[in-house]
Motif scaffolding. Structure first.
Motif, mmCIF file in Angstrom:
data_model
loop_
_atom_site.group_PDB
_atom_site.id
_atom_site.type_symbol
_atom_site.label_atom_id
_atom_site.label_comp_id
_atom_site.label_asym_id
_atom_site.label_seq_id
_atom_site.Cartn_x
_atom_site.Cartn_y
_atom_site.Cartn_z
ATOM 1 N N MET A 162 3.598 3.124 -0.524
ATOM 2 C CA MET A 162 3.006 1.867 -0.990
ATOM 3 C C MET A 162 3.971 0.727 -0.704
ATOM 4 O O MET A 162 5.173 0.924 -0.624
ATOM 5 C CB MET A 162 2.777 1.887 -2.503
ATOM 6 N N MET A 163 3.419 -0.483 -0.610
ATOM 7 C CA MET A 163 4.259 -1.660 -0.394
ATOM 8 C C MET A 163 3.932 -2.736 -1.433
ATOM 9 O O MET A 163 2.771 -2.940 -1.784
ATOM 10 C CB MET A 163 4.021 -2.226 1.012
ATOM 11 N N PHE A 164 4.976 -3.419 -1.905
ATOM 12 C CA PHE A 164 4.826 -4.571 -2.791
ATOM 13 C C PHE A 164 5.557 -5.761 -2.164
ATOM 14 O O PHE A 164 6.543 -5.575 -1.440
ATOM 15 C CB PHE A 164 5.430 -4.293 -4.166
ATOM 16 N N ALA A 165 5.083 -6.965 -2.458
ATOM 17 C CA ALA A 165 5.754 -8.190 -1.993
ATOM 18 C C ALA A 165 6.674 -8.708 -3.094
ATOM 19 O O ALA A 165 6.459 -8.440 -4.276
ATOM 20 C CB ALA A 165 4.715 -9.244 -1.633
ATOM 21 N N LYS A 166 7.690 -9.479 -2.694
ATOM 22 C CA LYS A 166 8.622 -10.047 -3.665
ATOM 23 C C LYS A 166 8.428 -11.546 -3.854
ATOM 24 O O LYS A 166 9.214 -12.189 -4.542
ATOM 25 C CB LYS A 166 10.058 -9.726 -3.245
ATOM 26 N N SER A 167 7.364 -12.081 -3.252
ATOM 27 C CA SER A 167 6.980 -13.470 -3.499
ATOM 28 C C SER A 167 5.474 -13.587 -3.304
ATOM 29 O O SER A 167 4.862 -12.791 -2.587
ATOM 30 C CB SER A 167 7.696 -14.434 -2.542
ATOM 31 N N GLU A 168 4.895 -14.599 -3.943
ATOM 32 C CA GLU A 168 3.453 -14.799 -3.815
ATOM 33 C C GLU A 168 3.076 -15.186 -2.392
ATOM 34 O O GLU A 168 2.022 -14.794 -1.880
ATOM 35 C CB GLU A 168 2.994 -15.875 -4.800
ATOM 36 N N GLN A 175 -1.909 -9.921 2.603
ATOM 37 C CA GLN A 175 -3.313 -9.644 2.267
ATOM 38 C C GLN A 175 -4.275 -10.360 3.208
ATOM 39 O O GLN A 175 -5.307 -9.793 3.593
ATOM 40 C CB GLN A 175 -3.583 -10.027 0.809
ATOM 41 N N ASN A 176 -3.942 -11.573 3.601
ATOM 42 C CA ASN A 176 -4.846 -12.340 4.476
ATOM 43 C C ASN A 176 -4.893 -11.795 5.899
ATOM 44 O O ASN A 176 -5.854 -12.016 6.629
ATOM 45 C CB ASN A 176 -4.431 -13.821 4.498
ATOM 46 N N SER A 177 -3.804 -11.099 6.307
ATOM 47 C CA SER A 177 -3.749 -10.581 7.680
ATOM 48 C C SER A 177 -3.636 -9.055 7.697
ATOM 49 O O SER A 177 -3.124 -8.479 8.655
ATOM 50 C CB SER A 177 -2.563 -11.208 8.421
ATOM 51 N N TRP A 178 -4.103 -8.402 6.636
ATOM 52 C CA TRP A 178 -3.898 -6.966 6.455
ATOM 53 C C TRP A 178 -4.380 -6.148 7.656
ATOM 54 O O TRP A 178 -3.675 -5.255 8.140
ATOM 55 C CB TRP A 178 -4.594 -6.505 5.185
#
Length: 319
Positions: A162-168, A175-178
């Motif tokens: 899994m991957m998480f981001a560290k900034s919005e 997410q927009n370019s998944w």
């Protein structure tokens, strides 16, 4: 990545004394000659024996020019500043059902075990253990203002990458370019029955029922388009191990599509399974490869097939 340590204590300037609270916790020593770190510490710290100093060094309480080190033979040069903290760095608590595969200032990639929620359920308790909460605590040990942001999810009973981001900003970019960013998203699925076609593609439009169960419609545009590719890795009379590649990433997509072809995922009672031979859901997110949102480089993370998934092919089958 510098897990298990808090940020190195900053260098104390002799002309500007540190605040009393900071001075109480650490002391700085200027280096005036070329010397290794351990002899320098023995020479500089009065009233402490060699073993005490080695223990201080081993526990990450020594910083060279603001960077923590445990290398006793580090070569020091005139002008270096050595800072010794009286307190041991705060240990990061062990994570439950989670391990970090990669971390930089923009993203965290983890391996999640089956049984751990990615994020809190709608009816979840306030202190419910999740991947999200543990990683939030992890980044806040370095800075209380740090946060993480959800990019995608794995079902509770699905293990893997899994991957998480560290900034919005990074979250939104991913997410927009998944569809363009992700180059590989490969699962392994242990399913019921012998899958006869060596490889295949399943296409449908997924919808959600009032009972929150996903199901396939085979009428064009009647739901969210879902495409799943699979190939058989192993097979027996009763079970098959498949490599599954997602072309789209819809909720419960693999689980629905396996039920559609008459080979539900082992342990997946919700989608037609009759067996629990491995005591968990037979689904694992094995590979995640994507273009890094900041560096633009292709990064790839791969995990082993869970040993449990091979269990049905090792024991002799009952006739």
């Amino acid at each position: 990545m510098n897990r298990g340590r808090k940020r190195p204590v900053s260098k104390v300037q002799s002309a500007q004394p540190a605040k009393a609270t900071q001075a109480d916790k650490s002391k700085s020593y200027p280096v005036t000659e070329s010397i290794e770190l351990l002899p320098f510490l023995i020479k500089s710290i009065s009233g402490a024996g060699r073993n005490v100093i080695k223990s201080i060094l081993a526990h990450g309480q020594v910083s060279v020019n603001g960077k923590s080190t445990t290398a006793y033979n580090m070569q020091l040069q005139p002008g270096d500043t050595i800072t010794v903290s009286k307190e041991r760095p705060q240990e990061k608590p062990p994570m439950e059902g989670l391990s970090i595969m990669f971390e930089d200032e923009h993203i965290i990639v983890v391996k999640k075990e089956a049984g751990l929620l990615s994020v809190s359920s709608d009816s979840g308790q306030e202190n419910e253990v999740t991947a999200y909460r543990q990683l939030m605590a992890h980044v806040r040990l370095e800075n209380a203002k740090n946060r993480i942001f959800i990019v995608h999810r794995l079902d509770r009973d699905t293990s893997g990458v899994m991957m998480f981001a560290k900034s919005e900003a990074v979250q939104q970019q991913l997410q927009n370019s998944w569809q363009d960013t992700v180059q590989e998203r490969i699962y392994v699925a242990l399913v019921e029955g012998a899958v006869k076609k060596e490889k295949g593609t399943i296409t449908s439009w997924l919808k959600e029922s009032k009972t929150l169960k996903m199901y396939s419609s085979f009428h064009a545009n009647d739901g969210l388009h879902a495409v799943t590719h699979y190939k058989v890795l192993r097979t027996s009379k009763s079970f098959s191990l498949l490599e599954v590649q997602l072309e789209t990433g819809r909720k419960n997509q693999i689980r629905v599509h396996m039920e559609d072809i008459g080979h539900p995922v082992v342990g997946d009672k919700k989608y037609g399974a009759r067996t629990r031979i491995i005591g968990r859901l037979g689904l694992h997110a094995r590979v995640l490869a994507f273009t890094h949102p900041i560096t633009g480089k292709l990064v790839r993370f791969e995990t082993d097939i869970p040993k449990l998934f091979l269990k049905p092919f090792q024991a002799p089958e009952q006739s």
